[in-house]
Design a protein around this motif. Structure first.
Motif, mmCIF file in Angstrom:
data_model
loop_
_atom_site.group_PDB
_atom_site.id
_atom_site.type_symbol
_atom_site.label_atom_id
_atom_site.label_comp_id
_atom_site.label_asym_id
_atom_site.label_seq_id
_atom_site.Cartn_x
_atom_site.Cartn_y
_atom_site.Cartn_z
ATOM 1 N N ARG A 63 0.865 -1.190 0.000
ATOM 2 C CA ARG A 63 0.000 0.000 0.000
ATOM 3 C C ARG A 63 0.893 1.229 0.000
ATOM 4 O O ARG A 63 1.710 1.406 0.905
ATOM 5 N N HIS A 64 0.751 2.055 -1.022
ATOM 6 C CA HIS A 64 1.492 3.306 -1.100
ATOM 7 C C HIS A 64 0.693 4.409 -0.405
ATOM 8 O O HIS A 64 -0.520 4.507 -0.602
ATOM 9 N N VAL A 65 1.369 5.218 0.369
ATOM 10 C CA VAL A 65 0.788 6.425 0.948
ATOM 11 C C VAL A 65 1.610 7.583 0.409
ATOM 12 O O VAL A 65 2.811 7.677 0.677
ATOM 13 N N ILE A 66 0.971 8.438 -0.358
ATOM 14 C CA ILE A 66 1.667 9.530 -1.028
ATOM 15 C C ILE A 66 1.707 10.751 -0.114
ATOM 16 O O ILE A 66 0.681 11.186 0.409
ATOM 17 N N SER A 67 2.909 11.312 0.060
ATOM 18 C CA SER A 67 3.084 12.517 0.881
ATOM 19 C C SER A 67 3.085 13.771 0.026
ATOM 20 O O SER A 67 2.426 14.756 0.370
ATOM 21 N N THR A 68 3.851 13.767 -1.070
ATOM 22 C CA THR A 68 3.936 14.946 -1.926
ATOM 23 C C THR A 68 3.926 14.547 -3.391
ATOM 24 O O THR A 68 4.408 13.474 -3.765
ATOM 25 N N VAL A 69 3.384 15.433 -4.214
ATOM 26 C CA VAL A 69 3.415 15.298 -5.670
ATOM 27 C C VAL A 69 3.764 16.676 -6.219
ATOM 28 O O VAL A 69 3.041 17.645 -5.980
ATOM 29 N N ASP A 70 4.880 16.769 -6.935
ATOM 30 C CA ASP A 70 5.289 18.021 -7.566
ATOM 31 C C ASP A 70 5.389 17.776 -9.066
ATOM 32 O O ASP A 70 5.990 16.785 -9.503
ATOM 33 N N SER A 71 4.811 18.670 -9.852
ATOM 34 C CA SER A 71 4.797 18.517 -11.311
ATOM 35 C C SER A 71 5.291 19.789 -11.984
ATOM 36 O O SER A 71 5.053 20.888 -11.495
ATOM 37 N N GLN A 72 5.975 19.590 -13.130
ATOM 38 C CA GLN A 72 6.467 20.706 -13.934
ATOM 39 C C GLN A 72 6.306 20.358 -15.408
ATOM 40 O O GLN A 72 6.422 19.189 -15.787
ATOM 41 N N PRO A 73 6.115 21.390 -16.256
ATOM 42 C CA PRO A 73 6.165 21.124 -17.694
ATOM 43 C C PRO A 73 7.581 20.683 -18.049
ATOM 44 O O PRO A 73 8.559 21.214 -17.513
ATOM 45 N N ALA A 74 7.712 19.688 -18.937
ATOM 46 C CA ALA A 74 9.017 19.095 -19.214
ATOM 47 C C ALA A 74 9.618 19.529 -20.542
ATOM 48 O O ALA A 74 10.819 19.436 -20.713
ATOM 49 N N SER A 75 8.816 19.946 -21.482
ATOM 50 C CA SER A 75 9.360 20.287 -22.793
ATOM 51 C C SER A 75 8.317 21.054 -23.593
ATOM 52 O O SER A 75 7.152 21.140 -23.203
ATOM 53 N N VAL A 76 8.757 21.546 -24.726
ATOM 54 C CA VAL A 76 7.820 22.258 -25.601
ATOM 55 C C VAL A 76 6.827 21.306 -26.254
ATOM 56 O O VAL A 76 5.823 21.741 -26.803
ATOM 57 N N THR A 77 7.086 20.002 -26.176
ATOM 58 C CA THR A 77 6.173 19.018 -26.766
ATOM 59 C C THR A 77 5.038 18.624 -25.829
ATOM 60 O O THR A 77 4.226 17.786 -26.178
ATOM 61 N N GLY A 78 5.004 19.202 -24.633
ATOM 62 C CA GLY A 78 3.891 18.941 -23.733
ATOM 63 C C GLY A 78 4.123 17.871 -22.694
ATOM 64 O O GLY A 78 3.182 17.410 -22.059
#
Length: 124
Positions: A63-78
């Motif tokens: 069982r995974h318990v997620i503490s943090t999720v951080d996201s960023q755009p990675a490239s001009v291709t989306g």
């Protein structure tokens, strides 16, 4: 734009760990032949090798318990980079294992995403 990136990252993380915890074989839909996984330093490429690794881990349930999720755009291709931290509870273990995982999600022509890069490490 930032809210959309965060929303996609969070939705992906929810879907990924739900599949991991309940039906690892079904995770093949998340990867493509160009996908790469580095799992505790072991490098794998392609759907078959990645799913074989994930389904042959020395535990069937977790069982995974997620503490943090951080996201960023990675490239001009989306593409999107997603960084996750959390804990992994294994049956019969009193203490959860801390982990970090990074995903590079790449867009498909159909408007979905697949995991191009996946890096997993336990945190000691």
């Amino acid at each position: 734009m930032e809210e959309q990136i965060d929303s996609v990252g969070k939705a992906f993380v929810d879907h990924y760990y739900n599949l991991f915890d309940n039906d690892r074989a079904a995770m093949s839909s998340l990867y493509q032949p160009t996908s790469m996984l580095t799992f505790e330093g072991q490098k794998l490429q392609g759907v078959e090798d990645i799913i074989t690794k994930l389904t042959q881990l020395p535990f069937d349930q977790c069982r995974h318990v997620i503490s943090t999720v951080d996201s960023q755009p990675a490239s001009v291709t989306g593409g999107i980079v997603v960084f996750v931290s959390g804990s992994l509870q294994l049956p019969g273990e009193n203490h959860p294992l801390q982990f970090s995982q990074m995903f590079h999600l790449s867009p498909t022509p159909q408007g979905n995403f697949f995991v191009l890069n996946d890096i997993f490490r336990l945190n000691y």
